[in-house]
Design a protein around this motif. Structure first.
Motif, PDB file in Angstrom:
ATOM      1  N   ARG A 658       0.697  -1.620  -0.042  1.00 32.77           N
ATOM      2  CA  ARG A 658       0.325  -0.166  -0.376  1.00 32.77           C
ATOM      3  C   ARG A 658       0.446   1.315  -0.049  1.00 32.77           C
ATOM      4  N   HIS A 659       1.633   0.882   0.941  1.00 31.86           N
ATOM      5  CA  HIS A 659       2.913   2.406   0.671  1.00 31.86           C
ATOM      6  C   HIS A 659       3.631   2.794  -0.558  1.00 31.86           C
ATOM      7  N   ALA A 660       3.906   1.719  -0.804  1.00 35.46           N
ATOM      8  CA  ALA A 660       4.534   1.799  -2.361  1.00 35.46           C
ATOM      9  C   ALA A 660       3.737   2.578  -3.511  1.00 35.46           C
ATOM     10  N   ASP A 661       2.688   1.794  -2.940  1.00 39.52           N
ATOM     11  CA  ASP A 661       1.867   2.720  -4.410  1.00 39.52           C
ATOM     12  C   ASP A 661       1.212   3.906  -4.103  1.00 39.52           C
ATOM     13  N   ALA A 662       0.787   4.173  -2.969  1.00 42.25           N
ATOM     14  CA  ALA A 662       0.641   5.583  -2.781  1.00 42.25           C
ATOM     15  C   ALA A 662       2.303   6.491  -3.060  1.00 42.25           C
ATOM     16  N   ALA A 663       3.664   6.044  -2.601  1.00 38.65           N
ATOM     17  CA  ALA A 663       4.892   7.206  -3.335  1.00 38.65           C
ATOM     18  C   ALA A 663       4.501   7.073  -4.381  1.00 38.65           C
ATOM     19  N   MET A 664       4.426   5.877  -5.157  1.00 38.16           N
ATOM     20  CA  MET A 664       3.983   5.758  -6.958  1.00 38.16           C
ATOM     21  C   MET A 664       3.105   7.009  -7.590  1.00 38.16           C
ATOM     22  N   TYR A 665       2.166   6.669  -6.569  1.00 39.73           N
ATOM     23  CA  TYR A 665       0.928   7.568  -7.103  1.00 39.73           C
ATOM     24  C   TYR A 665       1.787   8.902  -6.910  1.00 39.73           C
ATOM     25  N   HIS A 666       2.323   9.936  -5.944  1.00 40.61           N
ATOM     26  CA  HIS A 666       3.361  10.986  -5.626  1.00 40.61           C
ATOM     27  C   HIS A 666       4.641  10.921  -6.559  1.00 40.61           C
ATOM     28  N   ALA A 667       4.856   9.857  -7.190  1.00 42.41           N
ATOM     29  CA  ALA A 667       5.887  10.268  -8.381  1.00 42.41           C
ATOM     30  C   ALA A 667       5.043  10.576  -9.332  1.00 42.41           C
ATOM     31  N   LYS A 668       3.971  10.287  -9.522  1.00 46.22           N
ATOM     32  CA  LYS A 668       3.314  10.785 -11.177  1.00 46.22           C
ATOM     33  C   LYS A 668       3.051  12.437 -11.168  1.00 46.22           C
ATOM     34  N   GLN A 669       2.197  12.592  -9.480  1.00 43.21           N
ATOM     35  CA  GLN A 669       1.848  13.663  -9.550  1.00 43.21           C
ATOM     36  C   GLN A 669       3.223  14.516  -9.987  1.00 43.21           C
ATOM     37  N   ASN A 670       4.490  14.346  -8.857  1.00 46.27           N
ATOM     38  CA  ASN A 670       5.970  14.875  -9.534  1.00 46.27           C
ATOM     39  C   ASN A 670       6.326  15.039 -11.051  1.00 46.27           C
ATOM     40  N   GLY A 671       5.300  14.437 -11.776  1.00 44.81           N
ATOM     41  CA  GLY A 671       6.378  14.797 -13.397  1.00 44.81           C
ATOM     42  C   GLY A 671       6.476  13.598 -13.872  1.00 44.81           C
ATOM     43  N   ARG A 672       6.543  12.182 -13.139  1.00 46.40           N
ATOM     44  CA  ARG A 672       6.499  11.010 -13.897  1.00 46.40           C
ATOM     45  C   ARG A 672       7.995  10.903 -14.393  1.00 46.40           C
ATOM     46  N   ASN A 673       8.021   9.705 -14.965  1.00 48.20           N
ATOM     47  CA  ASN A 673       9.874   8.908 -15.105  1.00 48.20           C
ATOM     48  C   ASN A 673      10.452   9.459 -13.793  1.00 48.20           C
ATOM     49  N   ASN A 674       9.433   9.196 -12.550  1.00 45.22           N
ATOM     50  CA  ASN A 674      10.952   9.273 -11.578  1.00 45.22           C
ATOM     51  C   ASN A 674      10.375   8.113 -10.197  1.00 45.22           C
ATOM     52  N   TYR A 675      11.292   8.239  -9.389  1.00 38.11           N
ATOM     53  CA  TYR A 675      10.914   6.635  -8.386  1.00 38.11           C
ATOM     54  C   TYR A 675      10.505   7.883  -7.286  1.00 38.11           C
ATOM     55  N   HIS A 676      10.320   7.029  -6.597  1.00 38.24           N
ATOM     56  CA  HIS A 676       9.665   8.475  -5.187  1.00 38.24           C
ATOM     57  C   HIS A 676       9.968   7.128  -3.451  1.00 38.24           C
ATOM     58  N   PHE A 677      10.303   7.680  -2.291  1.00 45.61           N
ATOM     59  CA  PHE A 677       9.437   7.140  -1.419  1.00 45.61           C
ATOM     60  C   PHE A 677       8.277   7.025  -0.743  1.00 45.61           C
ATOM     61  N   PHE A 678       8.703   6.099   0.102  1.00 43.83           N
ATOM     62  CA  PHE A 678       7.129   6.766   1.160  1.00 43.83           C
ATOM     63  C   PHE A 678       7.695   7.618   1.906  1.00 43.83           C
ATOM     64  N   THR A 679       7.103   8.621   1.795  1.00 45.50           N
ATOM     65  CA  THR A 679       7.456   9.385   3.869  1.00 45.50           C
ATOM     66  C   THR A 679       6.313  10.172   3.726  1.00 45.50           C
ATOM     67  N   SER A 680       6.141  11.598   4.752  1.00 49.05           N
ATOM     68  CA  SER A 680       5.542  11.930   5.370  1.00 49.05           C
ATOM     69  C   SER A 680       3.977  12.151   5.191  1.00 49.05           C
ATOM     70  N   GLU A 681       4.709  12.773   3.361  1.00 51.22           N
ATOM     71  CA  GLU A 681       3.828  13.196   2.669  1.00 51.22           C
ATOM     72  C   GLU A 681       2.678  11.464   2.480  1.00 51.22           C
ATOM     73  N   MET A 682       3.004  10.836   1.940  1.00 51.11           N
ATOM     74  CA  MET A 682       2.541  10.067   2.399  1.00 51.11           C
ATOM     75  C   MET A 682       1.643   9.602   3.551  1.00 51.11           C
ATOM     76  N   ASN A 683       2.095  10.072   4.679  1.00 50.47           N
ATOM     77  CA  ASN A 683       0.926   9.951   5.814  1.00 50.47           C
ATOM     78  C   ASN A 683      -0.490  10.742   5.956  1.00 50.47           C
ATOM     79  N   ARG A 684      -0.565  11.796   4.632  1.00 51.05           N
ATOM     80  CA  ARG A 684      -1.369  12.408   4.517  1.00 51.05           C
ATOM     81  C   ARG A 684      -2.412  11.071   3.115  1.00 51.05           C
ATOM     82  N   ARG A 685      -1.890  10.910   2.554  1.00 46.93           N
ATOM     83  CA  ARG A 685      -2.964   9.286   2.065  1.00 46.93           C
ATOM     84  C   ARG A 685      -3.504   8.935   3.376  1.00 46.93           C
TER      85      ARG A 685
END
Length: 946
Positions: A658-685
């Protein structure tokens, strides 16, 4: 035996008796009348004869008198002595019978008369009736008015010399009138005296004749008539008692003989009628046109038509329209030619129920051997026909089933095998009949196996399980064997029935399906189930070794756009290319998984820090990105990666995912073609998830849930045969629908799925009850059971109570379960499903093929349907692997005697494929989308009216 006359007959009897009595009185009265008329006729005849004799005598006397008077009168006229003539006429008055005598001068003037006062008068004035012309020679007639005898005679006179010729015309007429009345009166008195004497004689003769007529005719006719009346009114023993050799006696003898014959015939007819009336077979009598004239009570019992309804109708009223016209033609040709026809017909009862008739029709002939009617004897053979069809069906099933069937006697010797036995084992019936089943033993089973098997058969009367036997060619093979005992009425075992199936192919299919259940069908990569299993193992090792596990969630950027533009075939090939790139750039110890769609997961084990993970993520981005050449199309592809670490971002595989999925959506929101770790931002989700969970706790009590229904279609007929109830939740703040994929997982985690699931079940049953009140036909409604619900205690009793509350038949409720829910505790699941099945509820396995299931358990599950997941159906028209998987599932389901439902049918190509491979039912947007119950009711009514 005497039959009592009916009320109507009893009312008619007096009238007939009066007519009969009138006839008896008429005969003596007629005799009396004849005697009286004879007497009167004799009296009148005698009087008439007397009258004629008197008139004749008077005429004779007048003629004699006239002959004397004519001479003297002629002389007196010649001499002119009229006074002499008058004196002669006056002396005639002394005779009592002479009433009138006069002499007319020829001109109508009286010149002399018996009464002097008449002299000089016109003769016509004296008596108009006497003025008739007198023919020559004289004439005598009876005056009608006065009953007098009138005679007229010419008197010729030649005047004397010196006498004037004018005074004495040459011809005069002498009239003499006599009255016969005195003579008639005297003669009548004599006649009357004679008639009195003869009347006593006539009376004695009448009395004698009446007595003779009474005893010889009237009395005997009366007895005969009384017997006729009684016979007419149904008295079978109405003998006349009249005998003799005369006509009436012979008539009585004949009548009594007829009564005896009729009585004998009536007894026979009564027995025959009782037999017909009490017959269990229907008896019908028709005229030559087939119009019904008689039916017995069995006709009503069999057809439902009363006698009053049937009489006057044609036998075609029973026709169901299922019998070929050739049969009717053959029937009519046969009976019209005087033959008897026998056959069977499918007819229809009054209540429209069809039934089979065994019919025998024979003609009825009269004394001239002409056909007057037909008699049909019909027997309801519906049950016999069904039994014969069942026997034929059973025989056909035994000969056509793929399972081997063998029957052994109590001494364990083969006495019957079916063709499948020969096909599986290689042994023919001639080779095994009378021999022991030990010839099939492979020797590969444990020594204690057979002892336990026969012990179970002895205790429970049946056994089933897996066993290895050997074919005739020496090849061993696994089979699923069921043995049951057959006992006689005394409970003694007479036979053993064995049913077995060669499961070699099933074993291979099971291994294949096991692989399919653990791997993605498109890319061949492990699927979610296998990923979670490996993640659990990796986390266990990481905890023990103090290392990290990294989970990378990859989602292709703008893949939906590519799929929509170029089609699913290109999209699938692109997914296969991406899977290859990911696999080629990962370690052998890592796990590459496809979750579905364009979502991939890479699990990295034995990681020490996040920097190592970042390097691998960057490499993955580079390897996946770039141009893919697929079927002439250059496709630029990139991916977005979300990363979660154990133990930093989660304690188990599901949480990391679930957390990796949330981090993936965060990566898409940041412009796609990148990676993002699950951070505090994911807690908002996560907080948003908490909001949904909070709303979810009150949604049920506030009535925010609703059911939408999607029809299930019989693919062979195109008609709706069921519907699936799907829960929907509208956001109470903005009214938008919250997808089930967002709130169902949360409900399953926090336990809310149990009350929600119960509400769905109750609401579906309530709506079914409403449809029933609306007069719509009943159809099965499918309700999904979550894994949490399935593990809930008392689920069976809860389902039973809800069905009872709304009066829903268990067969109209279908519960859908997933493979995952069953396989979490297979033994308990089987027990619960059997409880549901015994209740009468239908069972379906949902999303089949997406999870992991053991065929050894699957074949034990009492389910009715397999629902193929839409992910397999989507590309069956284009992807050979999808087509192979779906056709395999359909074939396996058919072998397991299960129905198959394809989900997500959206195109005509998919429908064609499913029809070609024998899929039973389908649902999807091709037929109809899920709609609220009010819209579905309209759709339902339209289907019902078609």
């Amino acid at each position: 035996m005497t039959l009592r006359p009916s009320a109507r007959q009893r009312q008619q009897a007096p009238t007939t008796r009066l007519e009969f009595l009138s006839l008896r009185l008429l005969m003596p009265l007629a005799l009396l009348a004849l005697i009286v008329l004879g007497q009167l006729y004799t009296y009148e005849t005698v009087l008439e004869q007397d009258r004629l004799e008197i008139i004749t005598d008077l005429h004779r006397d007048q003629a004699i008198l006239a002959s004397r008077l004519k001479v003297s009168m002629a002389d007196a006229l010649r001499e002119g002595k009229l006074d002499d003539i008058r004196q002669q006429l006056a002396t005639l008055g002394n005779a009592p019978e002479i009433r009138l005598a006069l002499l007319e001068n020829g001109q109508g003037k009286v010149i002399a008369a018996m009464q002097s006062s008449m002299t000089g008068k016109d003769a016509a004035d004296i008596d108009a009736e006497a003025t008739l012309p007198v023919p020559p020679g004289g004439r005598t007639w009876l005056s009608p008015g006065r009953n007098l005898v009138l005679s007229a005679y010419p008197v010729l006179s030649i005047p004397a010399a010196g006498v004037s010729k004018q005074l004495s015309p040459p011809t005069h007429i002498l009239f003499i009138v006599s009255d016969p009345a005195p003579m008639l009166a005297e003669r009548a008195e004599l006649t009357q005296a004679w008639m009195k004497k003869t009347s006593w004689v006539a009376a004695a003769l009448f009395l004698f004749a009446w007595l003779l007529m009474h005893f010889l005719v009237s009395r005997r006719i009366g007895k005969l008539m009384q017997a006729v009346v009684e016979f007419e009114h149904g008295v079978t023993g109405a003998f006349s008692g009249v005998s003799g050799n005369d006509e009436i006696g012979r008539l009585g003898n004949t009548f009594d003989a007829m009564v005896r014959a009729h009585k004998h015939s009536s007894m026979k007819m009564l027995k025959l009628l009782q037999a017909v009336e009490q017959s269990a077979s229907s008896v019908i009598i028709t005229d030559l046109r087939g119009v019904i004239e008689y039916v017995n009570p069995a006709f009503t019992t069999i057809t439902g038509y009363t006698q009053e309804e049937a009489l006057g109708m044609k036998t075609s009223m029973l026709s169901a329209g299922k019998t070929p016209p050739e049969v009717y033609k053959e029937m009519w040709d046969t009976i019209a030619a005087g033959g008897t026809w026998r056959g069977e017909m499918l007819n229809r009862r009054k209540n429209s129920e069809l039934y089979w008739d065994s019919i025998t029709i024979s003609p009825v002939r009269d004394e001239r051997e002409e056909i007057t009617s037909f008699v049909a004897i019909q027997e309801d053979i519906t049950e016999r026909h069904a039994a014969e069809e069942k026997l034929m069906l059973n025989a056909h099933i035994l000969n056509s089933v793929n399972e081997g069937v063998a029957v052994t006697d109590a001494q364990q010797r083969f006495c019957f095998i079916n063709p499948a036995f020969t096909a599986i084992t290689g042994y023919t019936a001639e080779e095994v009949i009378g021999k022991s089943p030990k010839l099939l033993s492979s020797g590969l089973m444990e020594r204690t196996f057979y002892g336990k098997m026969w012990g179970n058969i002895s205790d429970s009367g049946r056994w089933q399980g897996e066993i290895i036997d050997r074919r005739k060619n020496g090849e061993s093979y696994p089979e699923w064997l069921s043995i049951s005992v057959l006992k006689d009425a005394q409970g003694t075992i007479t036979h053993f029935i064995s049913v077995f199936a060669d499961i070699s192919e099933r074993k291979a299919v099971e291994r294949r399906i096991t692989h399919m259940a653990q791997h993605d069908f498109l890319t061949g990569l492990p699927n979610r189930m296998l990923l979670l299993d490996r993640m659990a193992q990796a986390i266990s090792h990481a905890q023990r070794d103090g290392r990290r596990v990294a989970l990378m969630f990859l989602d292709l950027d703008k893949f939906k756009y590519i799929n929509d533009m170029l089609g699913h075939v290109i999209g699938d090939k692109l997914l296969q290319e991406v899977a290859g790139r990911i696999s080629r750039n990962s370690r052998s110890v890592d796990t590459v998984c496809r979750l579905g769609g364009d979502e991939f997961v890479l699990m990295l084990t034995n990681m020490e820090n996040a920097d190592d993970v970042s390097g691998i993520a960057a490499k993955l981005l580079e390897s996946v990105a770039g141009t893919c050449l697929i079927d002439g199309h250059e496709i630029e592809i990139t991916t977005s990666i979300g990363i979660a670490l154990f133990p930093d971002d989660g304690k188990d595989g599901s949480e990391l995912l679930r957390h990796a999925d949330a981090a993936m959506y965060h990566a898409k929101q940041n412009g796609r073609n990148n990676y993002h770790f699950f951070t505090s931002e994911m807690n908002r989700r996560a907080l948003e998830r908490m909001v949904i969970e909070k709303k979810l706790r009150h949604a049920l009590e506030r009535g925010e849930f609703a059911l939408h229904y999607q029809p299930q279609i019989d693919l062979s007929t195109g008609r709706m045969v069921g519907a699936e109830a799907l829960v929907r939740w509208a956001d109470p703040e903005n009214g938008e629908m919250i997808p089930p994929a967002r709130f169902i997982p949360i409900a399953e985690e926090n336990g809310m799925i149990a009350p929600i699931g119960e509400w769905v079940l109750r609401e579906a049953c309530r709506q079914m009850a409403e449809w029933r009140k609306m007069g719509m036909r009943e159809i099965p409604v499918s309700v999904n059971l979550s894994a949490v619900q399935f593990r809930q205690k008392g689920l069976g009793e809860n389902v039973r109570a809800i069905l009872h509350q709304y009066g829903i038949s268990p067969s109209n409720l279908e519960l859908e379960i997933t493979e995952t829910a069953v396989m979490q505790d297979a033994e308990a699941a089987i027990a619960l499903l059997k409880e549901m099945k015994d209740m009468g509820v239908r069972l379906a396995m949902d999303d089949f093929g997406t999870g992991y299931s053991s065929l050894s358990y699957l074949k034990q599950l009492p389910i009715d349907k397999l629902k193929i997941d839409q992910s397999f159906v989507r590309d069956i028209a284009h992807d050979p692997d999808d087509a192979a998987i779906v056709s395999t599932i359909i074939s396996m389901a058919r072998n397991l005697k299960l129905k198959v439902v394809a989900e997500g049918v959206e195109t005509n190509g998919q429908l064609t494929f499913l029809n070609q491979h024998g899929c039973d039912e389908g649902q999807g947007y091709y037929f109809a989308k899920p709609v609220p119950h009010d819209e579905f009711s309209v759709y339902f009514k339209r289907q019902f009216l078609v």
